[in-house]
Design a protein around this motif. Structure first.
Motif, mmCIF file in Angstrom:
data_model
loop_
_atom_site.group_PDB
_atom_site.id
_atom_site.type_symbol
_atom_site.label_atom_id
_atom_site.label_comp_id
_atom_site.label_asym_id
_atom_site.label_seq_id
_atom_site.Cartn_x
_atom_site.Cartn_y
_atom_site.Cartn_z
ATOM 1 N N ASN A 199 0.846 -1.187 0.000
ATOM 2 C CA ASN A 199 0.000 0.000 0.000
ATOM 3 C C ASN A 199 0.881 1.236 0.000
ATOM 4 O OD1 ASN A 199 -2.531 -1.390 0.131
ATOM 5 N ND2 ASN A 199 -2.111 -1.844 2.271
ATOM 6 N N LEU A 280 -7.278 7.425 -0.310
ATOM 7 C CA LEU A 280 -6.972 5.989 -0.375
ATOM 8 C C LEU A 280 -7.588 5.207 0.782
ATOM 9 C CD1 LEU A 280 -3.218 6.256 -1.443
ATOM 10 C CD2 LEU A 280 -5.192 5.810 -2.913
ATOM 11 N N THR A 282 -9.749 5.626 4.792
ATOM 12 C CA THR A 282 -10.913 6.367 5.280
ATOM 13 C C THR A 282 -10.499 7.435 6.294
ATOM 14 O OG1 THR A 282 -11.372 4.762 7.043
ATOM 15 C CG2 THR A 282 -12.437 4.376 4.913
ATOM 16 N N PRO A 418 -4.000 3.245 1.902
ATOM 17 C CA PRO A 418 -5.335 2.627 2.001
ATOM 18 C C PRO A 418 -5.565 2.013 3.378
ATOM 19 C CG PRO A 418 -4.247 1.982 -0.046
ATOM 20 C CD PRO A 418 -3.215 2.685 0.785
ATOM 21 N N ASP A 419 -4.501 1.760 4.119
ATOM 22 C CA ASP A 419 -4.601 1.119 5.422
ATOM 23 C C ASP A 419 -4.998 2.053 6.555
ATOM 24 O OD1 ASP A 419 -4.226 -1.522 4.918
ATOM 25 O OD2 ASP A 419 -2.060 -1.506 5.256
ATOM 26 N N THR A 421 -7.471 3.053 8.328
ATOM 27 C CA THR A 421 -8.866 2.673 8.539
ATOM 28 C C THR A 421 -9.124 2.502 10.043
ATOM 29 O OG1 THR A 421 -8.175 0.396 8.081
ATOM 30 C CG2 THR A 421 -9.284 1.586 6.294
ATOM 31 N N LEU A 422 -10.376 2.385 10.394
ATOM 32 C CA LEU A 422 -10.800 2.421 11.796
ATOM 33 C C LEU A 422 -10.099 1.399 12.686
ATOM 34 C CD1 LEU A 422 -12.775 3.701 13.869
ATOM 35 C CD2 LEU A 422 -14.407 1.915 13.240
ATOM 36 N N LYS A 424 -7.237 0.616 12.957
ATOM 37 C CA LYS A 424 -5.924 1.069 13.444
ATOM 38 C C LYS A 424 -6.053 1.893 14.728
ATOM 39 C CE LYS A 424 -4.536 -0.931 9.709
ATOM 40 N NZ LYS A 424 -5.772 -1.023 8.934
#
Lengths: 460, 460
Positions: A199, A280, A282, A418-419, A421-422, A424
Motif C-alpha cells: 500500500n 486511499l 478512510t 489505504p490502510d 482505517t478504523l 488502526k
C-alpha cells in the motif's frame, strides 16, 4: 543559568504542588479521570470513517463530511455551529500503473502523489535512473535524468516523535519538482513510510513556479525493494501511466463550533483537527481521530459548566493538499483574540509528551499541566511547542500553543495509505488522548493568568 | 495399550539413544548444523520472486518460472533436470471494483477469487444480503438470496498449526457455488485471512457441476468490517464489477530434478513445493520458499555424497488452482517406487513440529527423526502426517510421509495477498527449515530399514 531558567526554578520552588483546580466544576483531575471512560471520540471517529469514508479535499465527499460534522456538533450542543467555505484548486487521482518490462516483467504497486501531473493519455516507457537520496538527485546533472523515470530512495525508520518525516519527506515534497526541472519523464519515490505492505503512501508534492508537473507516484516499500533488487542486476525499463491532475477550482470549507466562555475578553482557545483525508483510506488516524479527540474534550468541559475562556473547535478542511482550511480560518478570524491554538493530527496512539510556547506571564500554566498530565504517562518535553499545519497560521500571529504529542511509532505504517482505517484506532489509547486534552482545556480555559500575545522572537 | 503403542514403547526402551548416522558422509547432526548457515534457499526465494515475480498457473509468467528453475537446478548439479508439461484450464483476473452507493458512497477493496465468473460487461447494482457464516448461507432460502449480492463473514484467528483455514476456508471454496445455486447476483466474502490491511485474500473456489459461475471476490478485513458496520445502520446497495473468467486451455508443467541414489531398488524420496503463485503478490511464502527449502536440503545431501535412495525434487506447477501439477506428476510416475513423499508449502517460518505416517517396519525412523530434530526446537506431534496438495496424489497410492510443520501464526496475514513478498521471509527461520529438511533427508534417504507401502487403512 539564564533569566528564564532562574524564573522557572523559582516558580518550581514556590509551587511544588501547583493548585490545579481553578473552579470546582472544572477540576482538571476529576475531568481527566472521567475522560478515561470517554466514548464520544470513538463515536465520531467511527461515524465519520464509516458513514462518509474517504474525504478528499474539495470533493463531494468532503462536502458530505462537513454536513455530517454540522449535524453532529449541533446535536452535541455546541454553539455557533457553522461552515465557512473557500475556493481552492481540486486535484484528483486517475489511472496509476507501473510495470517492469523485459525478462522480469511484473507489475509494481504505485499511488500518485497529491498534485501529481499526468504522464499523458498513453503509458510512457523509459529506463529508470535511481538515486539513493534526494541529495543525490539534486546533485545529478540534467543529462543523467532527462527522459528517464527517476527513482528516489530513502531510509526512514519509526521514531516516537515522528521526527524522520521532516527529513525524508523532502523526497516527496521537493523530489518531483527537481526531477521535472531536469527533464525527467516521471518520478517514482520510495514511500515515505515504515511498513512492508503493498500500500503505497501518497501525500502532497509541490511544484516550483515555472516547472511543468510530471507524473509523480510512490512505490510501496516491498515494490521499492523489488525495484532496487532488479536495478542491482542491470538496467530496468518501466511502463508507467499516471493520469492524475488538477481539475479546476472547487469548494472546501471549515466547520466551526464554540463553547462560549464567561469572559469574552480572556480570548479564545482554538483546538481541532482536519476533516479532509487522502482518498486511499478512510482517514481514521489522519485525522478523524483528531477531530474526535478535540471535540470530545471540549464537550466534557462544556458539560461540566461554562469555562472562563471560549473554546473553539474547528474541523479544518483541506489540510492535506496544503493547509487551505487553516489559512482560510486565520484570515477570516484575524480580528478575534486567540490566546492558545493547538491541534491533534498525529493519529490516536497515546500522548507521551507535552510542550508549550507561552508568553512570560502565563508560564505557571505549564507547571500545572505537568502535574495533571504526568499520571497519564505524559512527560514534559524540553523543546518548544510548534502546533501544526491547521493552527500554524494563527500561531504565527503570536499566539501561544500547547503540543500534546502522540506516539508515532506506528503512525507511518498507515499514514496516507489505504490502510488508514478504523481498525488502526486503539480505543484505550484514544481515551487517554481525550483525557489529556480534557485536562489541558480544564487548566487553560480557566487559567487566572492573562495569556498574552507572544512577541515575535520571544517564544520559548 | 494397543499393539502399536506397545511396539513404540518397546522401541523406545531398546533405543534410548538411536544411532543417527548411517554413514559418516551423511551424519544427520553434522549436516543439520551446517545447514543453519545455508544461503541457497534464500538465493532461490529471492531469485524467483525478483526475476520472475508473480507466477499465475498456466500463464507466460509460470512458463518463465519453469525456465528459471531448469537453469537453476542444472547449475546446482542436479541430474535428470527436465520439465513435464500438461494442459489445464486458464483462469485470469480482470476488472474488480466494488463501491457503496447512496449517502455513504465509498469504494471497497476486493480481489476476485480464483475461478470466479464475471458480473458481465457492465457493473451490477444490487442490495447486499449478509450471512455471518457459511452455514447461514447454506440454510437460507433461495428467495432471500436471489438477485442479491451475498456477503459471507467468518471469524478466523491465527493458530500455530493453521488449523482454522480448513473450516473457515469453506466460505471461499464452497460459498460462491452455494450462492450461485440460490440465484445470487454476485458474492463477496470476508477474506480468509488474519491481517488488517487493505489487501484482500484470493484463493480458489469451486463450482458444483451445473452451477453457472457468478462474480466472486474477497473483501479485505478492514473493508469487511466497514460493510458490516454499514449493514448495522441499514440496507446497503453496492455497485460491483468483476470480469474474471476462464480463458480456455493452456500449458502448465512440473520441473523435476534428481539426486540419484546408490540403490535404485530402495525407492524414491519425493520432496518439493510449488512453482506457481497467485497473481497478486510475488509468491515468496507461497511457495518460492518451499522450493527453496527443499532444493537446498537435497543439494546438501548431494554434496555430502551419494545417498542410498534417490531424492527427487519437484517444483510443482499449478498447485493454487487445484493441484494440477501434483495430479499430473502422480499419473506420469505411477510406475516408479516412491517410498516417502512430503512437501514444504506453509511459508518459511520455523518448523515447530513433525509427524510421520510410516509402514510398520520403518517406524524406528520416526524415533531417529525425533532425536535429530529436537535441537532445532521441533516437537514430535501426536497426530499423523498427511502431506499436502502436491504430494497428496502420490501419498494416496500408499506412500509414507513426514510432515515438517511450519509455524502458521502469521501465515494467513499474507497468504494469497499482494503482501506475499520477499520481505516476509525471515532468513534465520528459513535456514532452520533447511536444517530440518536436511536432517530429515539424511535420516530417511539412508535408512537401513525397507520403507514399504502403507496398505490402505493401516496408516498411523
Amino acid at each position: 543559568m539564564n533569566k528564564r531558567t532562574l524564573l522557572a526554578a523559582a516558580a518550581a520552588l514556590a509551587l511544588p504542588f501547583p493548585a490545579l483546580a481553578q473552579s470546582a466544576a472544572h477540576d482538571p483531575v476529576a475531568l481527566r479521570d472521567a475522560a478515561l471512560s470517554d466514548n464520544l471520540a470513538w463515536e465520531i471517529t467511527e461515524g465519520l470513517t464509516t458513514e462518509v469514508g474517504q474525504r478528499l479535499a474539495a470533493t463531494e465527499a468532503e462536502a458530505r463530511a462537513r454536513a455530517w460534522a454540522v449535524k453532529k456538533l449541533t446535536a452535541l450542543g455546541f454553539k455557533n455551529v457553522h461552515i465557512e467555505t473557500y475556493k481552492m484548486p481540486l486535484w484528483e487521482r486517475g489511472i496509476e500503473t507501473a510495470e517492469v518490462l523485459g525478462g522480469a516483467a511484473q507489475k509494481l504497486a504505485i499511488a500518485a502523489l497529491g498534485n501529481s501531473g499526468s504522464t499523458g493519455p498513453k503509458p510512457i516507457e523509459a529506463e529508470v535512473v535511481a538515486f539513493a537520496t534526494l541529495a543525490d538527485l539534486q546533485a545529478a546533472p540534467a543529462a543523467a535524468v532527462k527522459g528517464k523515470i527517476v527513482y528516489v530512495g530513502n531510509s526512514m525508520t519509526p521514531t516516537q516523535d515522528g521526527s524522520q518525516y521532516g527529513f525524508f519527506g523532502g523526497a516527496r515534497r521537493a523530489g518531483p519538482s527537481i526531477a521535472a526541472s531536469k527533464g525527467a519523464a516521471a518520478i517514482l519515490i520510495r514511500s515515505i513510510g515504515t511498513d512492508y505492505h503493498r500500500n503505497p503512501h501518497t501525500g502532497v508534492t509541490s511544484w516550483v513556479a515555472g516547472v511543468n508537473p510530471i507524473g509523480a507516484a510512490a512505490l510501496s516499500l516491498p515494490d521499492s525493494d523489488q525495484l532496487e533488487r532488479l536495478l542491482k542486476r542491470g538496467p530496468v525499463k518501466l511502463r508507467v501511466q499516471i493520469t492524475a491532475g488538477m481539475k479546476g477550482e472547487a469548494e472546501s470549507g471549515n466547520v466551526i463550533a464554540d463553547v462560549p466562555g464567561s469572559d469574552p475578553s480572556a480570548g479564545i482557545i482554538l483546538i481541532g483537527g482536519h476533516l479532509d483525508s487522502w482518498d486511499l483510506g478512510t482517514g481514521a488516524i489522519d485525522d478523524a481521530s483528531g477531530v474526535g479527540i478535540t471535540t470530545a474534550a471540549a464537550k466534557r468541559i462544556m458539560d461540566a459548566g461554562q469555562p472562563k475562556r471560549t473554546i473553539r473547535v474547528v474541523w479544518f478542511g483541506a489540510e492535506e493538499p496544503g493547509g487551505f482550511g487553516g489559512a482560510a480560518y486565520a484570515k477570516a478570524h484575524a480580528n478575534e483574540r486567540h490566546v492558545l491554538a493547538q491541534e491533534s493530527d498525529f493519529g490516536a496512539d497515546r500522548v507521551w509528551k507535552f510542550e508549550t510556547n507561552l508568553p512570560a506571564g502565563a508560564k505557571p500554566i505549564a507547571d500545572r499541566l505537568a502535574t495533571v498530565l504526568a499520571p497519564l504517562g505524559i512527560s514534559r518535553g524540553r523543546g518548544t511547542a510548534h502546533g501544526g499545519t491547521d493552527v500554524g497560521p494563527v500561531i504565527n500571529t503570536g499566539v501561544g500553543v500547547v503540543d500534546l504529542s502522540q506516539s508515532g511509532l506506528r503512525y507511518f505504517d498507515y499514514h496516507h495509505t489505504p490502510d488508514d482505517t478504523l481498525d488502526k484506532i486503539d480505543p484505550v489509547q484514544l481515551r487517554q488522548n481525550v483525557a489529556a486534552w480534557t485536562a489541558m482545556l480544564a487548566v487553560t480555559a480557566n487559567a487566572p493568568e492573562d495569556i498574552g500575545p507572544i512577541p515575535k522572537g520571544e517564544g520559548e
